[in-house]
Design an enzyme around this catalytic site. Sequence first.
Site, mmCIF file in Angstrom:
data_model
loop_
_atom_site.group_PDB
_atom_site.id
_atom_site.type_symbol
_atom_site.label_atom_id
_atom_site.label_comp_id
_atom_site.label_asym_id
_atom_site.label_seq_id
_atom_site.Cartn_x
_atom_site.Cartn_y
_atom_site.Cartn_z
ATOM 1 N N TYR A 166 0.967 -1.268 0.038
ATOM 2 C CA TYR A 166 -0.004 0.072 -0.064
ATOM 3 C C TYR A 166 0.946 1.208 -0.052
ATOM 4 C CZ TYR A 166 -3.679 3.192 1.728
ATOM 5 O OH TYR A 166 -4.532 4.042 2.222
ATOM 6 N N LYS A 170 0.868 4.171 -2.776
ATOM 7 C CA LYS A 170 0.629 5.426 -2.589
ATOM 8 C C LYS A 170 1.697 6.494 -2.604
ATOM 9 C CE LYS A 170 -3.706 5.160 -1.212
ATOM 10 N NZ LYS A 170 -4.780 5.628 -2.089
HETATM 11 P P1 NAI Z 1 -13.509 2.567 1.996
HETATM 12 O O1 NAI Z 1 -13.207 1.109 1.824
HETATM 13 O O2 NAI Z 1 -14.598 3.123 2.665
HETATM 14 O O3 NAI Z 1 -13.729 2.843 0.413
HETATM 15 C C1 NAI Z 1 -13.182 2.522 -0.710
HETATM 16 C C2 NAI Z 1 -14.063 2.373 -1.795
HETATM 17 O O4 NAI Z 1 -13.217 1.910 -3.016
HETATM 18 C C3 NAI Z 1 -14.986 0.912 -1.582
HETATM 19 O O5 NAI Z 1 -16.381 1.626 -1.516
HETATM 20 C C4 NAI Z 1 -14.693 -0.205 -2.387
HETATM 21 O O6 NAI Z 1 -15.621 -0.776 -2.957
HETATM 22 C C5 NAI Z 1 -13.861 0.725 -3.842
HETATM 23 N N1 NAI Z 1 -13.166 0.039 -4.633
HETATM 24 C C6 NAI Z 1 -12.480 -1.040 -4.165
HETATM 25 N N2 NAI Z 1 -11.664 -1.420 -5.041
HETATM 26 C C7 NAI Z 1 -12.197 -0.705 -6.243
HETATM 27 C C8 NAI Z 1 -12.089 -1.059 -7.627
HETATM 28 N N3 NAI Z 1 -11.252 -1.863 -8.179
HETATM 29 N N4 NAI Z 1 -13.081 -0.304 -8.478
HETATM 30 C C9 NAI Z 1 -13.639 0.524 -8.306
HETATM 31 N N5 NAI Z 1 -13.863 0.691 -6.739
HETATM 32 C C10 NAI Z 1 -13.142 0.008 -5.977
HETATM 33 O O7 NAI Z 1 -12.323 3.421 2.193
HETATM 34 P P2 NAI Z 1 -11.732 4.902 2.465
HETATM 35 O O8 NAI Z 1 -11.235 5.017 3.659
HETATM 36 O O9 NAI Z 1 -13.047 5.797 2.137
HETATM 37 O O10 NAI Z 1 -10.640 5.070 1.485
HETATM 38 C C11 NAI Z 1 -10.738 5.862 0.350
HETATM 39 C C12 NAI Z 1 -9.377 6.088 -0.087
HETATM 40 O O11 NAI Z 1 -8.452 7.024 0.932
HETATM 41 C C13 NAI Z 1 -8.365 5.009 -0.495
HETATM 42 O O12 NAI Z 1 -7.756 5.374 -1.585
HETATM 43 C C14 NAI Z 1 -7.760 4.869 0.829
HETATM 44 O O13 NAI Z 1 -6.318 4.042 0.375
HETATM 45 C C15 NAI Z 1 -7.504 6.463 1.076
HETATM 46 N N6 NAI Z 1 -7.025 6.673 2.477
HETATM 47 C C16 NAI Z 1 -7.974 6.522 3.401
HETATM 48 C C17 NAI Z 1 -7.574 6.763 4.596
HETATM 49 C C18 NAI Z 1 -8.298 6.849 5.867
HETATM 50 O O14 NAI Z 1 -7.749 7.179 6.929
HETATM 51 N N7 NAI Z 1 -9.763 6.271 5.635
HETATM 52 C C19 NAI Z 1 -6.012 7.332 5.013
HETATM 53 C C20 NAI Z 1 -5.335 7.478 3.663
HETATM 54 C C21 NAI Z 1 -5.826 6.951 2.322
#
Ligand code: NAI
Length: 297
Positions: A166, A170
């Site tokens: 990851y 990133k």
């Molecule tokens: P989350 O798990 O709530 O949402 C991620 C969404 O991406 C999910 O709805 C999932 O179905 C969708 N997804 C996964 N693989 C996919 C694909 N191949 N094609 C289309 N959709 C896909 O996670 P969250 O926390 O909302 O994360 C959003 C972004 O923010 C991610 O890139 C994560 O790495 C990044 N991030 C989040 C942090 C946090 O504190 N929540 C910290 C740093 C980065």
Amino acid sequence: MSSLHFDERVAIVTGAGNGLGRSHALELARRGARVVVNDLGGSLHGDGQSTDAAQAVVDEITAFGGTAVANRDSVATEEGGRAIVQTALDEFGRLDVLVNNAGILRDKAFHKMDGAMIDAVIDVHLKGTLFVTQPAFRAMREAGYGRIVNTSSASGLFGNFGQANYGAAKAGIAGLTRVLALEGAAYGIVANAIAPIAATRMTAGLLGDLTAHVTPEGVSPVVAFLAHEDCPVSGAVYSVAGGRVAKIFVGETSGAILEELTAEAVRDQLSQIEDQSTYHEPTSLDMATAIIARALS
Ligand code: NAI
């Protein structure tokens, strides 16, 4: 001051069925953007697929009078990326904003991580961002306008135990953002990234006391600003969490010129090499090499 509207603009938000992406999509739609809500509806680990997640967010948007369409293609393939962008062009006839947000986790200490865990995470985050951005970038370049907001992470920029796959993806996304800023500059394309922290299913149980203070809604206004026509910066990465917004930058110390370059000289002058009291912040390889040339001349 006037408020920031997206009337006539069309935005894609990937992974918008949950967490941060859902919040970004709602924020852009509330401000008048027509939104492609992409989500393949899988689990946190990237397994499975469902049509419900994207459609549920589209329903939320249409309920307050906004305009949105669901797309369930995976970002992790070239065909998926093309189909996501084509959805915007077919449904709304244009594409102004791309928010690359989709993500999964497959955490493990590096010595135990298998190839499938590496592939899955690199495919969704790094290759996924490339696969969706390339057709979007081509359309934006032709139109002479575009805003790209990528999602990096403190994990890749600062390091985090158990996230070699990851973190590598990133950090790669941050590098990609800087290249896009350079290549897009002559075509009205601006590209920036966020490194967010928010309480979502991805961070469930990990944020401790911070959980109550860091909602997805505490991140999305920054995405809206970076996605807007008025955004004056490109190639930047912002740390965003719970109302705090800070710039993350890549700097290079003024360094040391070693008269005789030996391993011992590096050891002996390490403190000068590391001295951060003066530093440069190059915004391109050209600028970085010009600084080196100046120091050596
Ligand atoms: P989350 O798990 O709530 O949402 C991620 C969404 O991406 C999910 O709805 C999932 O179905 C969708 N997804 C996964 N693989 C996919 C694909 N191949 N094609 C289309 N959709 C896909 O996670 P969250 O926390 O909302 O994360 C959003 C972004 O923010 C991610 O890139 C994560 O790495 C990044 N991030 C989040 C942090 C946090 O504190 N929540 C910290 C740093 C980065």
